[in-house]
Design an enzyme around this catalytic site. Sequence first.
Site, PDB file in Angstrom:
ATOM      1  N   ARG A   1       0.846  -1.204   0.000  1.00 58.57           N
ATOM      2  CA  ARG A   1       0.000   0.000   0.000  1.00 58.57           C
ATOM      3  C   ARG A   1       0.880   1.253   0.000  1.00 58.57           C
ATOM      4  O   ARG A   1       2.112   1.157   0.000  1.00 58.57           O
ATOM      5  CB  ARG A   1      -0.933  -0.004   1.211  1.00 58.57           C
ATOM      6  CG  ARG A   1      -0.186   0.146   2.512  1.00 58.57           C
ATOM      7  CD  ARG A   1      -1.121   0.247   3.708  1.00 58.57           C
ATOM      8  NE  ARG A   1      -0.406   0.856   4.815  1.00 58.57           N
ATOM      9  CZ  ARG A   1      -0.766   0.775   6.075  1.00 58.57           C
ATOM     10  NH1 ARG A   1      -1.858   0.116   6.413  1.00 58.57           N
ATOM     11  NH2 ARG A   1      -0.066   1.378   7.020  1.00 58.57           N
TER      12      ARG A   1
ATOM     13  N   ASP B   1       5.823  -7.410   1.620  1.00 59.73           N
ATOM     14  CA  ASP B   1       5.124  -6.691   2.692  1.00 59.73           C
ATOM     15  C   ASP B   1       4.732  -7.699   3.762  1.00 59.73           C
ATOM     16  O   ASP B   1       4.740  -8.904   3.525  1.00 59.73           O
ATOM     17  CB  ASP B   1       3.874  -5.989   2.157  1.00 59.73           C
ATOM     18  CG  ASP B   1       3.520  -4.734   2.957  1.00 59.73           C
ATOM     19  OD1 ASP B   1       3.704  -3.620   2.439  1.00 59.73           O
ATOM     20  OD2 ASP B   1       3.077  -4.876   4.127  1.00 59.73           O
TER      21      ASP B   1
ATOM     22  N   ASP C   1       8.905  -9.871   6.813  1.00 66.14           N
ATOM     23  CA  ASP C   1       9.170  -8.766   7.738  1.00 66.14           C
ATOM     24  C   ASP C   1      10.595  -8.308   7.456  1.00 66.14           C
ATOM     25  O   ASP C   1      11.545  -9.091   7.626  1.00 66.14           O
ATOM     26  CB  ASP C   1       9.030  -9.269   9.181  1.00 66.14           C
ATOM     27  CG  ASP C   1       9.209  -8.145  10.191  1.00 66.14           C
ATOM     28  OD1 ASP C   1      10.003  -7.210   9.928  1.00 66.14           O
ATOM     29  OD2 ASP C   1       8.573  -8.198  11.249  1.00 66.14           O
ATOM     30  N   VAL C   2      10.745  -7.068   7.021  1.00 62.90           N
ATOM     31  CA  VAL C   2      12.070  -6.599   6.583  1.00 62.90           C
ATOM     32  C   VAL C   2      13.104  -6.572   7.703  1.00 62.90           C
ATOM     33  O   VAL C   2      14.297  -6.463   7.432  1.00 62.90           O
ATOM     34  CB  VAL C   2      12.005  -5.205   5.912  1.00 62.90           C
ATOM     35  CG1 VAL C   2      11.224  -5.247   4.611  1.00 62.90           C
ATOM     36  CG2 VAL C   2      11.459  -4.144   6.860  1.00 62.90           C
TER      37      VAL C   2
ATOM     38  N   ASN D   1      11.598   0.554   0.966  1.00 62.61           N
ATOM     39  CA  ASN D   1      10.532   1.517   1.273  1.00 62.61           C
ATOM     40  C   ASN D   1       9.788   1.201   2.575  1.00 62.61           C
ATOM     41  O   ASN D   1       9.283   2.117   3.220  1.00 62.61           O
ATOM     42  CB  ASN D   1       9.544   1.531   0.094  1.00 62.61           C
ATOM     43  CG  ASN D   1       8.228   2.180   0.451  1.00 62.61           C
ATOM     44  OD1 ASN D   1       8.123   3.399   0.536  1.00 62.61           O
ATOM     45  ND2 ASN D   1       7.207   1.351   0.689  1.00 62.61           N
TER      46      ASN D   1
ATOM     47  N   TYR E   1      12.058   7.606  14.874  1.00 70.09           N
ATOM     48  CA  TYR E   1      11.865   7.769  13.422  1.00 70.09           C
ATOM     49  C   TYR E   1      12.972   8.673  12.857  1.00 70.09           C
ATOM     50  O   TYR E   1      13.600   8.364  11.847  1.00 70.09           O
ATOM     51  CB  TYR E   1      10.478   8.366  13.174  1.00 70.09           C
ATOM     52  CG  TYR E   1      10.069   8.424  11.708  1.00 70.09           C
ATOM     53  CD1 TYR E   1       9.670   7.270  11.034  1.00 70.09           C
ATOM     54  CD2 TYR E   1      10.059   9.629  11.003  1.00 70.09           C
ATOM     55  CE1 TYR E   1       9.278   7.321   9.695  1.00 70.09           C
ATOM     56  CE2 TYR E   1       9.675   9.688   9.669  1.00 70.09           C
ATOM     57  CZ  TYR E   1       9.275   8.538   9.020  1.00 70.09           C
ATOM     58  OH  TYR E   1       8.893   8.589   7.700  1.00 70.09           O
TER      59      TYR E   1
ATOM     60  N   LYS F   1      15.777   7.577  10.122  1.00 69.09           N
ATOM     61  CA  LYS F   1      15.804   8.174   8.781  1.00 69.09           C
ATOM     62  C   LYS F   1      17.118   8.921   8.510  1.00 69.09           C
ATOM     63  O   LYS F   1      17.559   8.999   7.375  1.00 69.09           O
ATOM     64  CB  LYS F   1      14.584   9.087   8.588  1.00 69.09           C
ATOM     65  CG  LYS F   1      13.245   8.317   8.575  1.00 69.09           C
ATOM     66  CD  LYS F   1      13.171   7.291   7.441  1.00 69.09           C
ATOM     67  CE  LYS F   1      11.816   6.629   7.327  1.00 69.09           C
ATOM     68  NZ  LYS F   1      11.733   5.642   6.225  1.00 69.09           N
TER      69      LYS F   1
ATOM     70  N   THR G   1      -0.903   9.173   2.283  1.00 66.43           N
ATOM     71  CA  THR G   1      -0.942   7.696   2.264  1.00 66.43           C
ATOM     72  C   THR G   1      -1.633   7.229   3.548  1.00 66.43           C
ATOM     73  O   THR G   1      -1.894   8.044   4.449  1.00 66.43           O
ATOM     74  CB  THR G   1       0.489   7.110   2.277  1.00 66.43           C
ATOM     75  OG1 THR G   1       1.082   7.377   3.559  1.00 66.43           O
ATOM     76  CG2 THR G   1       1.366   7.681   1.169  1.00 66.43           C
TER      77      THR G   1
ATOM     78  N   THR H   1      -0.141   8.816   6.741  1.00 63.02           N
ATOM     79  CA  THR H   1      -0.436  10.210   7.118  1.00 63.02           C
ATOM     80  C   THR H   1      -1.939  10.465   7.237  1.00 63.02           C
ATOM     81  O   THR H   1      -2.343  11.399   7.928  1.00 63.02           O
ATOM     82  CB  THR H   1       0.156  11.181   6.076  1.00 63.02           C
ATOM     83  OG1 THR H   1      -0.160  10.703   4.776  1.00 63.02           O
ATOM     84  CG2 THR H   1       1.646  11.303   6.216  1.00 63.02           C
TER      85      THR H   1
HETATM   86  N1  NAD Z   1       3.718   9.232   3.764  1.00 64.62           N
HETATM   87  C1  NAD Z   1       4.589  10.160   4.108  1.00 64.62           C
HETATM   88  O1  NAD Z   1       4.237  11.333   4.319  1.00 64.62           O
HETATM   89  C2  NAD Z   1       6.052   9.824   4.231  1.00 64.62           C
HETATM   90  C3  NAD Z   1       6.946  10.868   4.436  1.00 64.62           C
HETATM   91  C4  NAD Z   1       8.294  10.593   4.549  1.00 64.62           C
HETATM   92  C5  NAD Z   1       8.750   9.295   4.464  1.00 64.62           C
HETATM   93  N2  NAD Z   1       7.856   8.289   4.276  1.00 64.62           N
HETATM   94  C6  NAD Z   1       8.398   6.936   4.205  1.00 64.62           C
HETATM   95  O2  NAD Z   1       7.917   6.297   3.038  1.00 64.62           O
HETATM   96  C7  NAD Z   1       7.798   4.905   3.276  1.00 64.62           C
HETATM   97  C8  NAD Z   1       6.391   4.457   2.919  1.00 64.62           C
HETATM   98  O3  NAD Z   1       5.474   5.189   3.699  1.00 64.62           O
HETATM   99  P1  NAD Z   1       3.906   5.187   3.425  1.00 64.62           P
HETATM  100  O4  NAD Z   1       3.426   6.538   3.740  1.00 64.62           O
HETATM  101  O5  NAD Z   1       3.596   4.577   2.115  1.00 64.62           O
HETATM  102  O6  NAD Z   1       3.457   4.231   4.624  1.00 64.62           O
HETATM  103  P2  NAD Z   1       2.298   3.129   4.690  1.00 64.62           P
HETATM  104  O7  NAD Z   1       2.121   2.824   6.128  1.00 64.62           O
HETATM  105  O8  NAD Z   1       1.134   3.552   3.883  1.00 64.62           O
HETATM  106  O9  NAD Z   1       2.998   1.892   3.956  1.00 64.62           O
HETATM  107  C9  NAD Z   1       4.123   1.258   4.519  1.00 64.62           C
HETATM  108  C10 NAD Z   1       4.121  -0.186   4.099  1.00 64.62           C
HETATM  109  O10 NAD Z   1       5.245  -0.833   4.742  1.00 64.62           O
HETATM  110  C11 NAD Z   1       4.801  -2.070   5.263  1.00 64.62           C
HETATM  111  N3  NAD Z   1       5.623  -2.484   6.387  1.00 64.62           N
HETATM  112  C12 NAD Z   1       5.703  -1.894   7.604  1.00 64.62           C
HETATM  113  N4  NAD Z   1       6.523  -2.601   8.391  1.00 64.62           N
HETATM  114  C13 NAD Z   1       6.975  -3.657   7.666  1.00 64.62           C
HETATM  115  C14 NAD Z   1       7.845  -4.725   7.931  1.00 64.62           C
HETATM  116  N5  NAD Z   1       8.413  -4.884   9.131  1.00 64.62           N
HETATM  117  N6  NAD Z   1       8.094  -5.614   6.946  1.00 64.62           N
HETATM  118  C15 NAD Z   1       7.509  -5.482   5.739  1.00 64.62           C
HETATM  119  N7  NAD Z   1       6.662  -4.493   5.422  1.00 64.62           N
HETATM  120  C16 NAD Z   1       6.404  -3.588   6.387  1.00 64.62           C
HETATM  121  C17 NAD Z   1       3.360  -1.795   5.693  1.00 64.62           C
HETATM  122  O11 NAD Z   1       2.633  -3.004   5.856  1.00 64.62           O
HETATM  123  C18 NAD Z   1       2.854  -0.923   4.562  1.00 64.62           C
HETATM  124  O12 NAD Z   1       2.316  -1.668   3.514  1.00 64.62           O
HETATM  125  C19 NAD Z   1       8.175   4.697   4.741  1.00 64.62           C
HETATM  126  O13 NAD Z   1       9.524   4.318   4.832  1.00 64.62           O
HETATM  127  C20 NAD Z   1       7.963   6.054   5.358  1.00 64.62           C
HETATM  128  O14 NAD Z   1       8.741   6.265   6.499  1.00 64.62           O
HETATM  129  C21 NAD Z   1       6.527   8.517   4.163  1.00 64.62           C
END
Ligand code: NAD
Length: 265
Positions: free
Chosen positions: A17, A39, A66-67, A93, A157, A161, A192, A195
Amino acid sequence: MGKKLQGKIAFVTGGARGIGAATCWRFADEGVDGIVIADKLEDELHETREKIEQRYNIKVVPIKMDVSHEMDWIDALYIIREQFGKLDILVNNAGISHRARFVDCTVEAWNKVIAINQTGTFLGMKHSVPLMKKSKKSSLINISSIAGLTGYYSSPYTASKWAVRGMTKAAAMEFGDWGIRVNSIHPGFIWTPLTKQDREMVEKFNKINALNREGEPDEVTKPIVFLASDDSSYITGSELVIDGGHSAGGGVRMIGKDLGIYKND
Ligand SMILES: NC(=O)c1ccc[n+]([C@@H]2O[C@H](COP(=O)([O-])OP(=O)(O)OC[C@H]3O[C@@H](n4cnc5c(N)ncnc54)[C@H](O)[C@@H]3O)[C@@H](O)[C@H]2O)c1
């Protein structure tokens, strides 16, 4: 449909997702030969895979993992070798957030965020590179954040990062001889499931960036395609900020607005 990724095999973690799923869609649209989506969310993983396969005539392999678990990476790379025999693109990601100040954060919560965001990225690079180096021209993209550029109120976090940003540069030095480029992406607030949990927070942050809005997942995936493709062949060890100007001077902008210096006239 584009052709920027034709002939390439891509692996996207956290691809069920959010930004990860949008990246898989964008890769398919750019003609990638095959995608591995990893995922821990099994239902969403299969849903994303089915939809992409229905729309595009490419092979999509879902891997529940699980990563933060090294064995899962070893198994995943075994599957990729069996299914595709090569790997050209890895997008680290998968990530989680946890809002806690240093003074409140439990060691358990700290370790969980570091394990997924930081150790997960390390494991991804460690286990994918032996296969990626056979391609001679591969791209590794680590998703950091604006929290990897500035101080942010989620302490683990922010730590994770910043680590991803530093690891990216160290890896770029180490993997250059094998033709593997490594870059980090620093999104601001992107709309997403992560957020969407806090609309009020996103709206407050929108007020200080230069564009006054959050980003859409595709505004991140297009730059990811650029870094994944040969268009960025001389770019490695770099950081690409996709934040509507947030980190360029959000505080200055807020003060400029308050003082009436920045006007919408
Ligand atoms: N959305 C934002 O505003 C934003 C901003 C900066 C950085 N990010 C980064 O972008 C990336 C994606 O974020 P997003 O907004 O799509 O988040 P999200 O929560 O919508 O998606 C994250 C995905 O990672 C998967 N995940 C989480 N832990 C996991 C694990 N241990 N093993 C495998 N999969 C796992 C979740 O199941 C999910 O499908 C993240 O690294 C996040 O920190 C997002």
